[in-house]
Design an enzyme around this catalytic site. Structure first.
Site, PDB file in Angstrom:
ATOM      1  N   HIS A  78       0.828  -1.212   0.000  1.00 13.28           N
ATOM      2  CA  HIS A  78       0.000   0.000   0.000  1.00 13.28           C
ATOM      3  C   HIS A  78       0.860   1.259   0.000  1.00 13.28           C
ATOM      4  CE1 HIS A  78       0.531   0.716   4.384  1.00 13.28           C
ATOM      5  NE2 HIS A  78       0.361  -0.589   4.528  1.00 13.28           N
ATOM      6  N   ASP A  80      -0.187   4.286   1.053  1.00 14.57           N
ATOM      7  CA  ASP A  80      -0.530   5.287   2.067  1.00 14.57           C
ATOM      8  C   ASP A  80       0.140   5.021   3.408  1.00 14.57           C
ATOM      9  OD1 ASP A  80      -2.233   3.019   2.303  1.00 14.57           O
ATOM     10  OD2 ASP A  80      -3.651   4.181   3.508  1.00 14.57           O
ATOM     11  N   ASP A 104       6.146   0.720   7.513  1.00 14.24           N
ATOM     12  CA  ASP A 104       4.788   0.423   7.053  1.00 14.24           C
ATOM     13  C   ASP A 104       4.319   1.454   6.034  1.00 14.24           C
ATOM     14  OD1 ASP A 104       2.305  -0.762   6.884  1.00 14.24           O
ATOM     15  OD2 ASP A 104       1.611  -0.085   8.835  1.00 14.24           O
ATOM     16  N   GLU A 141      -5.135   1.748   2.396  1.00 14.00           N
ATOM     17  CA  GLU A 141      -5.120   0.574   3.270  1.00 14.00           C
ATOM     18  C   GLU A 141      -5.257   0.948   4.734  1.00 14.00           C
ATOM     19  OE1 GLU A 141      -3.511  -2.660   5.798  1.00 14.00           O
ATOM     20  OE2 GLU A 141      -2.741  -0.603   5.602  1.00 14.00           O
ATOM     21  N   GLU A 142      -4.769   2.137   5.102  1.00 16.72           N
ATOM     22  CA  GLU A 142      -4.701   2.513   6.513  1.00 16.72           C
ATOM     23  C   GLU A 142      -5.988   3.159   7.038  1.00 16.72           C
ATOM     24  OE1 GLU A 142      -2.444   1.526   8.326  1.00 16.72           O
ATOM     25  OE2 GLU A 142      -0.476   1.556   7.379  1.00 16.72           O
ATOM     26  N   GLU A 170       3.533  -6.315   3.989  1.00 18.20           N
ATOM     27  CA  GLU A 170       3.390  -5.685   5.293  1.00 18.20           C
ATOM     28  C   GLU A 170       4.628  -5.999   6.141  1.00 18.20           C
ATOM     29  OE1 GLU A 170       1.137  -3.720   6.546  1.00 18.20           O
ATOM     30  OE2 GLU A 170      -0.445  -3.822   5.029  1.00 18.20           O
ATOM     31  N   HIS A 345       3.553   2.921  12.751  1.00 17.28           N
ATOM     32  CA  HIS A 345       2.627   3.946  13.246  1.00 17.28           C
ATOM     33  C   HIS A 345       3.160   4.680  14.476  1.00 17.28           C
ATOM     34  CE1 HIS A 345      -1.035   1.603  11.354  1.00 17.28           C
ATOM     35  NE2 HIS A 345      -0.013   1.744  10.515  1.00 17.28           N
TER      36      HIS A 345
END
Length: 371
Positions: A78, A80, A104, A141-142, A170, A345
């Site tokens: 992903h 984003d 990530d 995705e997030e 991931e 994150h």
């Protein structure tokens, strides 16, 4: 995105994966704002992997080889990131790269771009790889599921994602995370009758009516469930409570939202029934969203071959990922990528040179692209 940001993505050599990761971090792509990065990725693929067939669907970029191989592997990452936390810019210290999305999953995107260029080089040489290859760089995705780019491509042009095996990059710390938990959100409504709080016997307190269900859930001990030799630890949590209209009014409405993470041995319907039993007494229950679990599929020949190709450790995936989208279509899928998921994150998110290089090496060898 400035011209300099775009130039960095286009010009950074793919044999320096950490530098390429830094260039990708340099193009901000918080969920909902992936267009600039999608454009830079598309341009790099068309320029540096010209033997691949490149398609663009909204802010999703798909590159495919067409070598006539018997089987096809789909690799996905992903575009984003979550919002910045004083970590927007890349920062390199030795062989450790910090910055928003480093783990990530800008490191994973760098590996995907390198693999696209490897595949183009193999195709140009006339050699035949082990598999045809699809690489998908997708948005959303997030955030909420309805914005997910894979969802949109599967709905509109599913043929672009056909395959026999899928790997989502991931961050997994170099291990295979097999399958994934399903997730379910239910909202239980409890009704009452308003009255003055000085005369509560004239009404019925809806919040009090929810107390028994809240107590049952608070006391519930979630199971650990074995599937294909992997242990999935389930969870059940009340994540939201709403009720009350004023400090001097007996509330006539209360709702609680419950999140269940369930093992791959259960269907959505079975997981829902288990939660609804704990919500006995509710006037009605709504399903807010439901995503099925994905089985580990460790006995599938493609999954087994991938795990055995580099003697990779295998862990259960605790949480839901897009492997479930492929599993729902009969395509076995795993998570495998660079970076430590524990730092995803966070303000200190980072990835190491060893991690991205090891990820590339494992995938290139399995795909027959190593040189």
């Amino acid at each position: 995105m400035s011209d300099g940001d775009a130039a960095a993505v286009l010009e950074t050599p793919s044999d320096d994966l950490l530098a390429l990761t830094a260039a990708l971090i340099g193009v901000p792509s918080v969920s909902g704002d992936e267009g600039a990065l999608a454009g830079a990725v598309e341009k790099r693929l068309r320029t540096r992997a010209s033997g691949l067939v490149v398609s663009r669907v909204a802010n999703n970029v798909i590159a495919r080889t067409e070598q006539g191989c018997d089987r096809r592997v789909v690799l996905g990452g992903h575009l984003d990131t979550v919002p910045a936390n004083d970590n927007l810019a890349p920062r390199l210290e030795g062989d450790v790269l910090s910055g928003l999305g480093a783990a990530d999953m800008k490191g994973g995107l760098a590996v995907l771009l390198r693999l696209a260029e490897d595949a183009a080089a193999v195709g140009a040489s006339g050699a035949v790889p082990h598999f045809d290859l699809t690489l998908v760089f997708y948005e959303g995705e997030e955030i909420a599921e309805e914005h997910n780019g894979l969802r949109a491509v599967f709905a509109g042009q599913p043929g672009l994602l056909d395959g026999d095996f899928a790997v989502l990059l991931e961050p997994t710390g170099g291990a295979v995370e097999a399958g994934c938990q399903g997730t379910l959100h239910l909202r239980a409504h409890f009704s009452g009758e308003r009255a003055h709080s000085a005369r509560p016997w004239m009404g019925h307190n809806a919040i009090h009516a929810a107390a028994a269900a809240l107590a049952r859930i608070a006391a519930h001990e979630s199971d650990t469930v074995g599937v294909d030799g992997l242990v999935y630890r389930e969870s059940l949590q009340v994540v939201r409570v709403e009720g009350g209209v004023a400090n001097n009014v007996v509330p006539d409405e209360c709702s609680i939202v419950v999140n269940r993470r369930f093992a791959p041995c259960y269907s959505v319907e079975e997981a829902r029934a288990q939660v609804e039993a704990l919500l006995a007494g509710a006037d009605h229950i709504d399903v807010l969203n439901a995503s099925p679990a994905a089985p580990p599929n460790l006995g599938d020949p493609m999954v087994a071959a991938f795990v055995q190709s580099a003697a990779l450790p295998v862990h259960p995936k605790l949480g839901w990922t897009d492997v479930a989208r492929f599993a729902a279509r009969g395509v076995p899928a795993v998570n495998f990528g660079s970076g430590d998921p524990a730092v995803s994150h966070t303000a200190g998110e980072s990835v190491t040179r060893e991690s991205v290089e090891q990820c590339h090496t494992v995938l290139a060898r399995f795909l027959g692209l190593a040189h």
